[in-house]
Design an enzyme around this catalytic site. Structure first.
Site, PDB file in Angstrom:
ATOM      1  N   ARG A 194       0.860  -1.192   0.000  1.00  0.00           N
ATOM      2  CA  ARG A 194       0.000   0.000   0.000  1.00  0.00           C
ATOM      3  C   ARG A 194       0.890   1.233   0.000  1.00  0.00           C
ATOM      4  O   ARG A 194       2.112   1.139   0.081  1.00  0.00           O
ATOM      5  CB  ARG A 194      -1.025  -0.025   1.140  1.00  0.00           C
ATOM      6  CG  ARG A 194      -0.643  -0.654   2.425  1.00  0.00           C
ATOM      7  CD  ARG A 194       0.415   0.068   3.186  1.00  0.00           C
ATOM      8  NE  ARG A 194       0.107   1.482   3.327  1.00  0.00           N
ATOM      9  CZ  ARG A 194       1.006   2.417   3.563  1.00  0.00           C
ATOM     10  NH1 ARG A 194       2.292   2.112   3.671  1.00  0.00           N
ATOM     11  NH2 ARG A 194       0.668   3.682   3.693  1.00  0.00           N
ATOM     12  N   GLY A 195       0.222   2.409  -0.077  1.00  0.00           N
ATOM     13  CA  GLY A 195       0.980   3.646  -0.268  1.00  0.00           C
ATOM     14  C   GLY A 195       1.078   3.875  -1.769  1.00  0.00           C
ATOM     15  O   GLY A 195       1.477   2.971  -2.522  1.00  0.00           O
ATOM     16  N   ALA A 196       0.693   5.082  -2.193  1.00  0.00           N
ATOM     17  CA  ALA A 196       0.519   5.323  -3.631  1.00  0.00           C
ATOM     18  C   ALA A 196       1.747   4.943  -4.479  1.00  0.00           C
ATOM     19  O   ALA A 196       1.615   4.175  -5.444  1.00  0.00           O
ATOM     20  CB  ALA A 196       0.105   6.780  -3.845  1.00  0.00           C
ATOM     21  N   ARG A 216      -7.810  -0.286  -6.479  1.00  0.00           N
ATOM     22  CA  ARG A 216      -7.832   0.856  -5.566  1.00  0.00           C
ATOM     23  C   ARG A 216      -7.986   2.120  -6.413  1.00  0.00           C
ATOM     24  O   ARG A 216      -7.029   2.559  -7.054  1.00  0.00           O
ATOM     25  CB  ARG A 216      -6.550   0.888  -4.731  1.00  0.00           C
ATOM     26  CG  ARG A 216      -6.367  -0.398  -3.914  1.00  0.00           C
ATOM     27  CD  ARG A 216      -5.594  -0.187  -2.651  1.00  0.00           C
ATOM     28  NE  ARG A 216      -6.225   0.725  -1.739  1.00  0.00           N
ATOM     29  CZ  ARG A 216      -5.561   1.324  -0.738  1.00  0.00           C
ATOM     30  NH1 ARG A 216      -4.280   1.100  -0.569  1.00  0.00           N
ATOM     31  NH2 ARG A 216      -6.192   2.142   0.072  1.00  0.00           N
ATOM     32  N   GLN A 265      -2.236   2.510   9.805  1.00  0.00           N
ATOM     33  CA  GLN A 265      -0.958   2.632   9.096  1.00  0.00           C
ATOM     34  C   GLN A 265       0.060   3.452   9.895  1.00  0.00           C
ATOM     35  O   GLN A 265       1.264   3.226   9.795  1.00  0.00           O
ATOM     36  CB  GLN A 265      -1.162   3.299   7.726  1.00  0.00           C
ATOM     37  CG  GLN A 265      -1.868   2.452   6.697  1.00  0.00           C
ATOM     38  CD  GLN A 265      -3.362   2.689   6.680  1.00  0.00           C
ATOM     39  OE1 GLN A 265      -3.961   3.050   7.695  1.00  0.00           O
ATOM     40  NE2 GLN A 265      -3.985   2.473   5.542  1.00  0.00           N
ATOM     41  N   ASP A 312      -2.278  10.864  -2.521  1.00  0.00           N
ATOM     42  CA  ASP A 312      -2.623   9.815  -3.491  1.00  0.00           C
ATOM     43  C   ASP A 312      -3.010  10.351  -4.864  1.00  0.00           C
ATOM     44  O   ASP A 312      -2.932   9.644  -5.857  1.00  0.00           O
ATOM     45  CB  ASP A 312      -3.771   8.960  -2.951  1.00  0.00           C
ATOM     46  CG  ASP A 312      -3.280   8.045  -1.858  1.00  0.00           C
ATOM     47  OD1 ASP A 312      -3.073   8.540  -0.737  1.00  0.00           O
ATOM     48  OD2 ASP A 312      -3.053   6.859  -2.134  1.00  0.00           O
ATOM     49  N   ASN A 370      -5.824  12.284   0.217  1.00  0.00           N
ATOM     50  CA  ASN A 370      -4.906  11.477   1.027  1.00  0.00           C
ATOM     51  C   ASN A 370      -5.731  10.706   2.053  1.00  0.00           C
ATOM     52  O   ASN A 370      -6.959  10.860   2.124  1.00  0.00           O
ATOM     53  CB  ASN A 370      -3.853  12.362   1.695  1.00  0.00           C
ATOM     54  CG  ASN A 370      -2.706  11.534   2.284  1.00  0.00           C
ATOM     55  OD1 ASN A 370      -2.192  10.630   1.622  1.00  0.00           O
ATOM     56  ND2 ASN A 370      -2.308  11.810   3.511  1.00  0.00           N
TER      57      ASN A 370
HETATM   58  O1  MRU Z   1      -4.607   3.148   2.083  1.00  0.00           O
HETATM   59  P1  MRU Z   1      -3.134   3.387   1.985  1.00  0.00           P
HETATM   60  O2  MRU Z   1      -2.381   2.845   3.153  1.00  0.00           O
HETATM   61  O3  MRU Z   1      -2.576   2.941   0.670  1.00  0.00           O
HETATM   62  O4  MRU Z   1      -3.027   4.974   2.037  1.00  0.00           O
HETATM   63  C1  MRU Z   1      -1.761   5.551   1.956  1.00  0.00           C
HETATM   64  C2  MRU Z   1      -1.786   7.026   2.039  1.00  0.00           C
HETATM   65  O5  MRU Z   1      -2.810   7.649   2.165  1.00  0.00           O
HETATM   66  C3  MRU Z   1      -0.479   7.718   1.851  1.00  0.00           C
HETATM   67  O6  MRU Z   1      -0.428   8.901   2.575  1.00  0.00           O
HETATM   68  C4  MRU Z   1      -0.302   8.053   0.357  1.00  0.00           C
HETATM   69  O7  MRU Z   1      -0.513   6.918  -0.418  1.00  0.00           O
HETATM   70  C5  MRU Z   1       1.025   8.617   0.053  1.00  0.00           C
HETATM   71  S1  MRU Z   1       2.293   7.431   0.245  1.00  0.00           S
HETATM   72  C6  MRU Z   1       3.777   8.137  -0.142  1.00  0.00           C
END
Ligand code: MRU
Length: 343
Positions: free
Chosen positions: A50-52, A93, A197, A238, A248
């Site tokens: 996870r994380g963009a 996603r 997270q 994101d 985000n």
């Molecule tokens: O649902 P997630 O854990 O994928 O969400 C992640 C976030 O919201 C992060 O802040 C975003 O993806 C930026 S990661 C560099």
């Protein structure tokens, strides 16, 4: 161990996409090697990856791995198979632009390939995505570390650290670069309901790196801000709309409103690839809605919400550009007004 400090990787010898199963952290560190479409889909859908930026790079690697296994014998069939994988994965996603970015990039490479170099070109593109992500996050870290020169503590929401990218992270990269330069910055990590997270991942990676880390519940952000414990807020994002509104992790907008109230600068750290040129304002960004069980059941032995109660679980929210002090990017630091000129 294959990854050696990275979050995702490409085992080209055995043709496997490699990722850390983040649903097991902080209690278990497990690297998963896979070439299986269903396992890849689930890894993204269930937030094992996870994380963009990490989602984007992992998608690129996975598409290369899946196509290496392909038995298609013409260019048309190879292309059709790749397109099919892209169309299915992109639905996993919807909010993070990076998933669409990665599928588009791989399709562009496929378009200029022929049958003979189709797989090789996809492999090279996936490896390039890994290297680019590391270099971009490093740059964000360097620009961000300069901004933090007079800060002793920051607050961050969700995880936009190394676990959300290949290495370094976006919002946490400045903390890591500052540390390398001998400057210790304390971090308040919002726990980030419902999937934790912040508590599980941000605290894990920061403590691992020797950063002074304090986890707070999401509703404690105003307490630490009001008491003068936070010099700046740094978050990832994101998707960015053309007017500078950002999507985000759910709760980010609340943190931005609090930061404005307490006169604390609010920085959004992100690569330029997070811009969505097709989206005018945050109102047009699709917000991923997730299962209610993540709120009522996931972290409890018994369900914590009466059966008759409805549950709403939006995974992201939109922060208005007027609340953003600046974007910290690989090309420099820009206010929302300035950054529009570079898109
Ligand atoms: O649902 P997630 O854990 O994928 O969400 C992640 C976030 O919201 C992060 O802040 C975003 O993806 C930026 S990661 C560099």
């Amino acid at each position: 161990m294959f990854l050696d400090g990275a979050t995702v990787g490409f085992d080209t010898v055995n043709n496997k996409a490699v990722f850390i199963d983040q649903t097991l952290l902080p209690n278990e560190y497990k690297e998963v090697l896979t070439d299986d479409y269903n396992e890849i889909y689930d890894a993204i859908k269930l937030l094992k990856v996870r994380g963009a930026p990490a989602i984007g790079v992992f998608t690129g690697i996975s598409l290369a791995v899946l196509m290496n296994k392909s038995k298609a014998d013409t260019y048309e069939n190879l292309f059709a198979e790749l397109k099919d994988y892209c169309e299915k994965l992109v639905l996993c996603r919807p909010t993070a632009v990076n998933l669409k970015w990665a599928t588009d990039e791989m399709l562009k490479v496929a378009e200029i390939s022929c049958e003979e170099n189709f797989k090789e070109n996809l492999n090279n593109k996936a490896l390039e995505m890994i290297e680019d992500d590391i270099a971009i996050c490093r740059k964000i870290g360097e620009y961000g570390a300069k901004i933090l020169e007079n800060c002793s503590s920051i607050l961050t929401h969700c995880n936009a650290g190394r676990l959300a990218t290949v290495k370094y992270g976006t919002a946490l990269a400045p903390v890591y670069v500052a540390k390398e330069k001998g400057c210790d910055i304390k971090v308040f990590a919002d726990e980030t309901r419902p999937l934790l997270q912040g508590a599980r991942l941000t605290a894990f990676e920061l403590c691992d790196a020797g950063v002074d880390t304090t986890v707070i519940c999401d509703n404690m952000a105003s307490f630490v801000m009001k008491n003068g414990l936070v010099d700046a807020v740094l978050v990832g994002c994101d998707r960015v709309a053309l007017n500078g509104d950002i999507a985000n992790k759910i709760g980010t907008n609340g943190v931005a409103i609090l930061a404005k109230h307490y006169n604390i600068p609010f920085y959004v750290c992100m690569p330029f690839s997070t811009f969505d040129k097709n989206i005018k304002t945050g109102d047009d960004i699709v917000i991923e809605m997730r299962e209610g069980s993540e709120i009522g059941e996931m972290w409890y032995e018994k369900t914590m919400i009466p059966q008759n109660a409805k549950i709403l679980n939006p995974a992201f929210d939109i922060t208005d550009h007027s609340l953003i002090t600046a974007f910290i990017t690989e090309k420099g630091v820009f206010t929302p007004d300035e950054i529009k000129k570079y898109i």
